[in-house]
Scaffold this motif. Structure first.
Motif, mmCIF file in Angstrom:
data_model
loop_
_atom_site.group_PDB
_atom_site.id
_atom_site.type_symbol
_atom_site.label_atom_id
_atom_site.label_comp_id
_atom_site.label_asym_id
_atom_site.label_seq_id
_atom_site.Cartn_x
_atom_site.Cartn_y
_atom_site.Cartn_z
ATOM 1 N N LEU A 1 7.992 31.904 31.645
ATOM 2 C CA LEU A 1 8.916 31.439 32.675
ATOM 3 C C LEU A 1 9.860 32.566 33.102
ATOM 4 N N ALA A 2 10.376 33.275 32.140
ATOM 5 C CA ALA A 2 11.296 34.378 32.444
ATOM 6 C C ALA A 2 10.609 35.421 33.311
ATOM 7 N N THR A 3 9.357 35.713 33.013
ATOM 8 C CA THR A 3 8.608 36.688 33.798
ATOM 9 C C THR A 3 8.409 36.219 35.232
ATOM 10 N N GLU A 4 8.047 34.939 35.395
ATOM 11 C CA GLU A 4 7.830 34.389 36.736
ATOM 12 C C GLU A 4 9.117 34.383 37.555
ATOM 13 N N LEU A 5 10.213 34.008 36.922
ATOM 14 C CA LEU A 5 11.482 33.933 37.645
ATOM 15 C C LEU A 5 12.010 35.316 38.004
ATOM 16 N N ALA A 6 11.749 36.286 37.152
ATOM 17 C CA ALA A 6 12.241 37.640 37.414
ATOM 18 C C ALA A 6 11.387 38.363 38.440
ATOM 19 N N LYS B 1 10.249 29.182 14.461
ATOM 20 C CA LYS B 1 9.170 28.201 14.599
ATOM 21 C C LYS B 1 8.861 27.974 16.077
ATOM 22 N N HIS B 2 7.871 27.132 16.323
ATOM 23 C CA HIS B 2 7.525 26.695 17.674
ATOM 24 C C HIS B 2 7.156 27.883 18.575
ATOM 25 N N SER B 3 6.182 28.665 18.130
ATOM 26 C CA SER B 3 5.790 29.870 18.856
ATOM 27 C C SER B 3 5.274 29.553 20.261
ATOM 28 N N GLU B 4 4.603 28.389 20.443
ATOM 29 C CA GLU B 4 4.092 28.052 21.775
ATOM 30 C C GLU B 4 5.237 27.889 22.766
ATOM 31 N N LEU B 5 6.313 27.245 22.326
ATOM 32 C CA LEU B 5 7.477 27.072 23.191
ATOM 33 C C LEU B 5 8.084 28.424 23.535
ATOM 34 N N ARG B 6 8.135 29.334 22.576
ATOM 35 C CA ARG B 6 8.702 30.661 22.831
ATOM 36 C C ARG B 6 7.854 31.435 23.842
ATOM 37 N N HIS B 7 6.536 31.325 23.720
ATOM 38 C CA HIS B 7 5.656 32.011 24.664
ATOM 39 C C HIS B 7 5.833 31.449 26.068
ATOM 40 N N LEU B 8 5.998 30.136 26.172
ATOM 41 C CA LEU B 8 6.185 29.527 27.487
ATOM 42 C C LEU B 8 7.506 29.995 28.115
ATOM 43 N N ILE B 9 8.540 30.091 27.308
ATOM 44 C CA ILE B 9 9.834 30.568 27.806
ATOM 45 C C ILE B 9 9.710 32.000 28.316
ATOM 46 N N ASP B 10 8.982 32.843 27.581
ATOM 47 C CA ASP B 10 8.776 34.224 28.027
ATOM 48 C C ASP B 10 8.023 34.263 29.355
ATOM 49 N N GLY C 1 4.873 31.674 42.846
ATOM 50 C CA GLY C 1 5.876 31.308 41.846
ATOM 51 C C GLY C 1 6.425 29.906 42.017
ATOM 52 N N ASP C 2 6.599 29.473 43.273
ATOM 53 C CA ASP C 2 7.146 28.136 43.516
ATOM 54 C C ASP C 2 6.201 27.042 43.035
ATOM 55 N N GLY C 3 4.915 27.377 42.866
ATOM 56 C CA GLY C 3 3.974 26.404 42.323
ATOM 57 C C GLY C 3 3.838 26.521 40.816
ATOM 58 N N ILE C 4 3.938 27.752 40.321
ATOM 59 C CA ILE C 4 3.755 27.985 38.885
ATOM 60 C C ILE C 4 4.965 27.532 38.083
ATOM 61 N N PRO D 1 7.429 25.182 38.560
ATOM 62 C CA PRO D 1 7.558 23.739 38.267
ATOM 63 C C PRO D 1 6.530 23.241 37.256
ATOM 64 N N ALA D 2 5.300 23.786 37.310
ATOM 65 C CA ALA D 2 4.276 23.381 36.342
ATOM 66 C C ALA D 2 4.669 23.810 34.929
ATOM 67 N N LEU D 3 5.236 25.001 34.802
ATOM 68 C CA LEU D 3 5.680 25.464 33.491
ATOM 69 C C LEU D 3 6.863 24.644 32.990
ATOM 70 N N ILE D 4 7.747 24.256 33.916
ATOM 71 C CA ILE D 4 8.890 23.424 33.544
ATOM 72 C C ILE D 4 8.408 22.072 33.027
ATOM 73 N N ASP D 5 7.411 21.490 33.705
ATOM 74 C CA ASP D 5 6.847 20.221 33.226
ATOM 75 C C ASP D 5 6.248 20.386 31.839
ATOM 76 N N ALA D 6 5.531 21.488 31.627
ATOM 77 C CA ALA D 6 4.924 21.742 30.320
ATOM 78 C C ALA D 6 5.998 21.928 29.250
ATOM 79 N N MET D 7 7.142 22.491 29.642
ATOM 80 C CA MET D 7 8.212 22.726 28.675
ATOM 81 C C MET D 7 8.689 21.416 28.054
#
Length: 279
Positions: A117-122, A106-115, A128-131, A133-139
């Motif tokens: 985030l993983a892409t940005e961090l890798a 379930k919760h496909s939107e959360l899974r997409h956001l995690i993916d 990235g330093d701006g993107i 934190p914004a994704l973390i807030d959205a999480m």
């Protein structure tokens, strides 16, 4: 705090869980109060303190590596600073530990956001330093939404009988709450909110009170004062403007209501006087 298992497995040991919690790839855990906890490859493993290492001291993004003989695991961890002085009832309704297992599919939107985030961090790409934190807030919002979706339906598949999770997903009461949140300055009446919800006045008032935990106009007053407190702390708008934005035509009436709610005048709330302790 939150933890996401990106790869591998681990165990969460926490005061909020009666027994160690096994976590697998894609699992998300959220600890509302940031209570003491540990992450381990095995519940019997000796715990080791660690501090994330930051390549850039000014960045909020860091990493820690703990080498061992077990299988390789990767976790994404973060924390939020929330104002505890006036938390929303929804946050108070949350359990100390929220577990969103990936196996539920379930919760496909959360899974997409995690993916994402993983892409940005890798990738460590520019911006990235701006993107990140914004994704973390959205999480945080996606975690809350996922919990609300799960909470609004009981384990037997029936609708829950009360609580904020149900209030926000209830079509009628949800429309009333959306109106209050979007337009706190509007002179709402129970009759108008009921009409917006498509219910009679008496049915709406009873249903709102049952789900939200207090009558409509009581919640409206709470939301207005909560909004006023945020405006005072986050903007330089004059008191008269803040008063108008939360439905008060008189600055005096606003100040009186604010002091009754917060125990201090709005001006002092905006600029708290530092206390000097004599030694």
């Amino acid at each position: 705090m939150f933890h996401v298992v990106m790869q591998g497995t681990c165990w969460l040991l926490s005061d909020g869980a009666a027994t160690p919690l096994a976590l697998g790839p894609g699992d998300v855990v959220f600890l509302r109060n940031g209570s003491a906890h540990a992450l381990a490859d095995n519940p019997a493993t000796a715990q080791v303190e660690f501090v994330p290492e930051r390549a850039d001291p000014s960045s909020t993004i860091g990493q820690v590596r703990i080498d061992g003989s077990g299988a390789h695991s990767v976790l994404l961890c973060g924390a939020y600073e929330l104002d505890r002085t006036r938390s929303h009832p929804l946050m108070n309704e949350l359990p100390d530990l929220v577990h969103l297992p990936a196996r539920s599919a379930k919760h496909s939107e959360l899974r997409h956001l995690i993916d994402l985030l993983a892409t940005e961090l890798a990738g460590r790409r520019p911006g990235g330093d701006g993107i990140v934190p914004a994704l973390i807030d959205a999480m945080l919002l996606y975690i809350l939404r996922a919990w609300i979706d799960d909470r609004s339906v009981t384990e037997t598949g029936d609708r829950a009988s009360s609580g904020w999770a149900l209030a926000l997903t209830d079509p009628a009461i949800g429309r009333a709450l959306q109106g209050i949140h979007a337009q706190p300055a509007h002179p709402w009446t129970v009759h108008e909110l009921a009409a917006r919800s498509g219910l009679s006045r008496s049915v709406f008032a009873q249903r709102f009170t049952t789900l939200v935990g207090e009558p409509p106009l009581t919640y409206l007053s709470w939301w207005r004062m909560t909004t006023a407190g945020r405006l005072l702390r986050e903007s330089d708008a004059p008191l008269s403007a803040v008063a108008r934005r939360v439905g008060y035509t008189s600055e005096f009436a606003f100040a009186k209501a604010f002091k009754r709610e917060y125990g201090t005048p709005p001006g002092r709330y905006r600029h708290p006087i530092a206390r000097v302790q004599q030694v």
